[in-house]
Write an enzyme that holds these catalytic residues in place. Structure first.
Site, PDB file in Angstrom:
ATOM      1  N   ARG A  91      66.176 -11.178  88.115  1.00  0.00           N
ATOM      2  CA  ARG A  91      66.931 -12.412  87.848  1.00  0.00           C
ATOM      3  C   ARG A  91      68.280 -12.139  87.182  1.00  0.00           C
ATOM      4  O   ARG A  91      68.368 -11.403  86.210  1.00  0.00           O
ATOM      5  CB  ARG A  91      66.084 -13.332  86.953  1.00  0.00           C
ATOM      6  CG  ARG A  91      66.677 -14.711  86.755  1.00  0.00           C
ATOM      7  CD  ARG A  91      65.709 -15.604  86.018  1.00  0.00           C
ATOM      8  NE  ARG A  91      65.195 -14.965  84.814  1.00  0.00           N
ATOM      9  CZ  ARG A  91      64.352 -15.560  83.972  1.00  0.00           C
ATOM     10  NH1 ARG A  91      63.910 -16.768  84.227  1.00  0.00           N
ATOM     11  NH2 ARG A  91      63.944 -14.930  82.891  1.00  0.00           N
ATOM     12  N   HIS A 130      58.582  -4.058  88.213  1.00  0.00           N
ATOM     13  CA  HIS A 130      59.219  -4.147  86.909  1.00  0.00           C
ATOM     14  C   HIS A 130      59.053  -2.857  86.108  1.00  0.00           C
ATOM     15  O   HIS A 130      59.516  -2.751  84.977  1.00  0.00           O
ATOM     16  CB  HIS A 130      58.606  -5.343  86.147  1.00  0.00           C
ATOM     17  CG  HIS A 130      59.314  -5.729  84.894  1.00  0.00           C
ATOM     18  ND1 HIS A 130      58.746  -5.583  83.651  1.00  0.00           N
ATOM     19  CD2 HIS A 130      60.541  -6.275  84.693  1.00  0.00           C
ATOM     20  CE1 HIS A 130      59.588  -6.020  82.729  1.00  0.00           C
ATOM     21  NE2 HIS A 130      60.680  -6.443  83.329  1.00  0.00           N
TER      22      HIS A 130
END
Length: 396
Positions: free
Chosen positions: A115, A145
């Site tokens: 993001r 991640h």
């Protein structure tokens, strides 16, 4: 920088917020350098001992050197890494470009769903691919991640596992931990994970990696954390010391929260440090009397994740990228890694102890969700105390 009303801003814009009054600035401090690197390369030092970094107290230059030296080392044949938030003019990115130009086989997993950094990641992926780097762009419905890298040098593994992004800019502002290791058992598992990531596929019958050392969301992380909590519950039920200490950015995953409630009701002492979202209610009679939660807000953004289980005095300790949120546990690839070196374990446990004793930059998160002042009288600001601890340790 010009600030205009009506313009969309990202929270990271606050890093460039103009400070005009000198009294509002923190006094600068020199980052701690790994002194042994004056006489050896990073890989040469890793052969003697694992390197544990605590940024931003330690300089991030060691990580940058790891990549730069790998790019130039004629004995290095392969470099693997994940990219979640590279710096815009990333030194690590440039090292990967140079590695490919120097004939290394370079694999980079680029997460395009990071993001606010989607465009930067796309641009870096294009630049890397243009130089011959093998790029993998993502797994459907799963975000990668993990903060990991692996170098193969003379048929031997050298690895980096971190709680924070491979980003030299945020490393100056976020508290994180990075382990540089030659533990071949751990790194063989890391190699298996990179092989999985290179295939761009969802978990299915063929995707069974038997992780023994690493805790990897999408594979074994959730089940192992449940197992560790259950062990503490059993210890408490048998009248033995039971303790869980966890530091997170966010705590939201319902079944893990319920497991911590069960632990509390069984007599397990639970100490939590949570920076952001916290759905757990601490200190509520009949539910969570043995749980306390604090939040630390200071000069640096508390970003690291630490998991400590007393485990009959073994003090099992894991660091990693995963918060306890439903998305992290079930819809991401996260990596948590063990700290087993005696000195490193002592260092992290002392780091955690300092934070648990913070009464100046920390507040309790009370059962009604409000912040409560800590009135211990200790006068400890954990970030300052950790800096002094690490500086003195380096001198010693």
């Amino acid at each position: 920088m010009q600030w205009q009303g009506g313009q969309y801003h990202n929270l990271k814009d606050f890093f460039a917020f103009p400070i005009t009054e000198e009294k509002l600035r923190y006094s600068p401090h020199a980052q701690i350098l790994i002194k042994d690197l004056n006489e050896a390369s990073v890989c040469e030092l890793m052969e003697k001992k694992d390197i544990l970094l605590h940024t931003p107290y330690h300089s991030y230059d060691t990580v940058v050197r790891f990549f730069n030296e790998a790019a130039l080392d004629s004995d290095v044949t392969h470099i693997y890494t994940t990219v979640y938030r590279l710096a815009k003019d990333s030194k690590i990115g440039h090292a990967l470009l140079n590695a490919a130009r120097n004939g290394k086989k370079v694999f980079v997993f680029v997460e395009l769903k990071a993001r606010f950094d989607e465009d930067n990641n796309i641009q870096w992926a294009k630049r890397l691919a243009k130089e011959g780097v093998q790029i993998s762009y993502g797994i459907p419905k799963i975000k990668v991640h993990a903060k990991i890298a692996l170098v193969i040098r003379s048929n031997r593994y050298y690895g980096l596992l971190s709680t924070g992004n491979l980003n030299e800019n945020t490393a100056k502002q976020y508290t994180d931990h990075s382990l540089l290791t030659v533990d071949q058992e751990i790194l063989q598992e890391l190699h298996s994970l990179f092989s999985f990531l290179s295939l761009n596929r969802r978990k299915n019958a063929e995707d069974k990696i038997d992780f023994k050392q690493l805790l990897v969301a999408h594979f074994n992380l959730y089940d192992y954390f449940i197992k560790l909590i259950d062990f503490e519950i059993s210890e408490a039920q048998h009248g033995r010391k039971a303790l869980i200490r966890i530091k997170l950015n966010n705590l939201e995953e319902e079944s893990l929260i319920n497991k911590l409630y069960e632990a509390s009701q069984s007599g397990v002492k639970v100490e939590l440090i949570v920076l952001g979202i916290c759905r757990l209610v601490a200190g509520k009679e009949g539910l969570s009397e043995n749980i306390r939660v604090k939040r630390i807000v200071g000069r640096y953004l508390e970003h690291s994740r630490i998991f400590n289980f007393f485990h009959s005095g073994d003090n099992l300790l894991y660091l990693g990228s995963s918060d306890w949120m439903h998305r992290n546990i079930f819809h991401r690839v996260e990596v948590c890694f063990p700290i087993s070196n005696k000195d490193h374990k002592e260092e992290i446990l002392h780091y955690l102890e300092i934070q648990n004793n913070d009464d100046l930059s920390a507040t309790w998160i009370l059962c009604d969700g409000q912040n409560g002042k800590i009135e211990s009288g200790a006068g400890i600001s954990s970030q300052e105390a950790i800096l002094h601890y690490l500086q003195n340790k380096q001198v010693g």
